[in-house]
Scaffold this motif. Sequence first.
Motif, PDB file in Angstrom:
ATOM      1  N   ASN A  45      -3.514  25.985 -17.077  1.00  0.00           N
ATOM      2  CA  ASN A  45      -3.686  25.609 -15.793  1.00  0.00           C
ATOM      3  C   ASN A  45      -5.011  25.374 -15.300  1.00  0.00           C
ATOM      4  N   PHE A  46      -5.824  26.364 -15.601  1.00  0.00           N
ATOM      5  CA  PHE A  46      -6.956  26.061 -15.221  1.00  0.00           C
ATOM      6  C   PHE A  46      -8.151  25.423 -16.088  1.00  0.00           C
ATOM      7  N   SER A  47      -7.871  25.473 -17.211  1.00  0.00           N
ATOM      8  CA  SER A  47      -8.809  24.389 -18.042  1.00  0.00           C
ATOM      9  C   SER A  47      -8.359  23.257 -17.830  1.00  0.00           C
ATOM     10  N   SER A  48      -6.928  22.688 -17.740  1.00  0.00           N
ATOM     11  CA  SER A  48      -6.602  21.466 -17.681  1.00  0.00           C
ATOM     12  C   SER A  48      -7.078  20.856 -16.268  1.00  0.00           C
ATOM     13  N   PHE A 145      -2.153  15.743 -21.411  1.00  0.00           N
ATOM     14  CA  PHE A 145      -1.865  16.561 -20.118  1.00  0.00           C
ATOM     15  C   PHE A 145      -0.482  16.880 -19.743  1.00  0.00           C
ATOM     16  N   SER A 146       0.229  15.991 -19.998  1.00  0.00           N
ATOM     17  CA  SER A 146       1.689  16.000 -19.619  1.00  0.00           C
ATOM     18  C   SER A 146       2.388  16.930 -20.952  1.00  0.00           C
ATOM     19  N   ALA A 147       1.986  16.857 -22.078  1.00  0.00           N
ATOM     20  CA  ALA A 147       2.444  17.992 -22.921  1.00  0.00           C
ATOM     21  C   ALA A 147       2.079  19.248 -22.606  1.00  0.00           C
ATOM     22  N   ALA A 148       0.727  19.300 -21.927  1.00  0.00           N
ATOM     23  CA  ALA A 148       0.526  20.908 -21.850  1.00  0.00           C
ATOM     24  C   ALA A 148       1.241  21.270 -20.361  1.00  0.00           C
ATOM     25  N   MET A 149       1.454  20.590 -19.343  1.00  0.00           N
ATOM     26  CA  MET A 149       1.874  21.029 -18.334  1.00  0.00           C
ATOM     27  C   MET A 149       3.674  21.042 -18.318  1.00  0.00           C
ATOM     28  N   THR A 150       4.137  20.129 -19.126  1.00  0.00           N
ATOM     29  CA  THR A 150       5.490  20.228 -19.244  1.00  0.00           C
ATOM     30  C   THR A 150       5.959  21.469 -19.825  1.00  0.00           C
ATOM     31  N   GLU A 172      -0.570  29.018  -9.654  1.00  0.00           N
ATOM     32  CA  GLU A 172      -1.154  28.210  -8.713  1.00  0.00           C
ATOM     33  C   GLU A 172      -2.567  28.443  -8.385  1.00  0.00           C
ATOM     34  N   ILE A 173      -2.814  29.643  -8.493  1.00  0.00           N
ATOM     35  CA  ILE A 173      -4.175  30.362  -8.159  1.00  0.00           C
ATOM     36  C   ILE A 173      -5.187  29.710  -9.128  1.00  0.00           C
ATOM     37  N   PHE A 174      -4.924  29.558 -10.430  1.00  0.00           N
ATOM     38  CA  PHE A 174      -5.576  29.044 -11.495  1.00  0.00           C
ATOM     39  C   PHE A 174      -5.748  27.703 -11.471  1.00  0.00           C
ATOM     40  N   THR A 175      -4.493  26.747 -11.046  1.00  0.00           N
ATOM     41  CA  THR A 175      -4.700  25.666 -10.852  1.00  0.00           C
ATOM     42  C   THR A 175      -5.640  25.370  -9.662  1.00  0.00           C
TER      43      THR A 175
END
Length: 454
Positions: A45-48, A145-150, A172-175
């Motif tokens: 989440n953070f890096s993306s 991005f969709s692959a990582a987040m899905t 979501e803290i890291f997002t």
Amino acid sequence: MNDNNMDSDQVQQTDGSRSEESISSPNQRMTRYQILTLISMASVNFSSMICYSILGPFFPNEAMKKGASQTVIGLIFGCYALCNLMGSLVLGKYIVQIGAKVMLISGLFVSSGCTILFGLLDRVPEGGTFITLCFIIRSVDALGFSAAMTSSFAISAKVFPNNIATVLGSLEIFTGLGLILGPPIGGWLYQSFGYEVPFMALGCFLFLMVPFNIYILPSFAADPTKDSFFRLFTRLKIVLICFAIFTLSSGLGFLDATLSIYAIDKFDLSPGYVGLLLLGLSLPYCLASPLLGIVSDRFPSTRPWLMVLGGLSTATGFWFLGPVPILQIQSQLWLLVFMLGVIGFSLSMIAIPTFPEILNCAYENGFEEGLSTLGLVSGLFGAVWSIGMFCGPTLGGFTTQQLSFEWAASVQGGLAFLAAFFLGIYFLCQGTRQRRAPQIKRKIPSDERTRLLS
């Protein structure tokens, strides 16, 4: 390394059976593979998000120098979401066949390469060549991005079935940190070293997350499902929640494409200060998400009204962001920052309850519990999010160009109000039906006891 393989074996399971961790109580202490999974998801989440958010402070102005109009800039932001939409639908459906871990690692690798390539676009000729390459690289990056987040959403819900909202809120803290740190870091690197360095530095950082997640992330096995996205959309509740998700992401996409140009023109701010300005949006979202996740898990009955109140507050924030011209209120920097904070907090009220509410609705309507359904819900969430991220920048950029930022922001506020209004009506009607149901049941025994013949 053997311990990691042992943990991976623990989670190799089919959808027909649930692991010991899956049926554990919410207060049970986390196992080792749960901790490793949480660390992995936080890093994703953070890096993306930090690589995604660095464009805001300076890219719109750079694109204008290369011959792109406000509408084209909105389309460049919007095409990312459009490809994310297609990727989420396909990858969410076939997450079991591909493998959740493989999908996540591949997505990180593709995104890191595209981020680095995006940093080289200042070397290409202006005009059509620059714009075409922007579309191509952003589109491929969106698929990664969709692959990582899905896979991230599906894995999180798989490993923490009893605390979905709490875990997603914590992540979501890291997002939020990625959204918070991306604009100021990107703006500072751009001012100090030029266009290329922000993308090179953060692209390399994202690439380092690939071997890190290969090592610590367990593997997951499951059976494919026969259910589909169409069946999810047969439920009115899911459709209305998806509309709320749409207004959430379209608002964020609108701000990504238009806020920096508006702030620079209206208040004569530098790109570095625009990055700090975006803290007003990201910081409240980051801080409120874990608290709202805990409330959502401990008091599930509050989820519907969190979404309704969040929609109404978001609408208010957008209406006063400009503010709306009919209010005859002069635009001021402090008011802009304050309303960004209101929007950030309100968006977290909408975002956190949506995933568990859709998942619960799916289970109540006969969907099988397991990674396949989680993939469908994750893909649906990502797809609707992407539709909003496409419409927000494109329509927002067009409206801003034709009218003004103030009117475009008021349109975004109107969409948020409609979502809150429809959800509120639905939940009120649902509550009325639930109150009437026990009364009907109490009447049935007395009716059954009446004589059919005198």
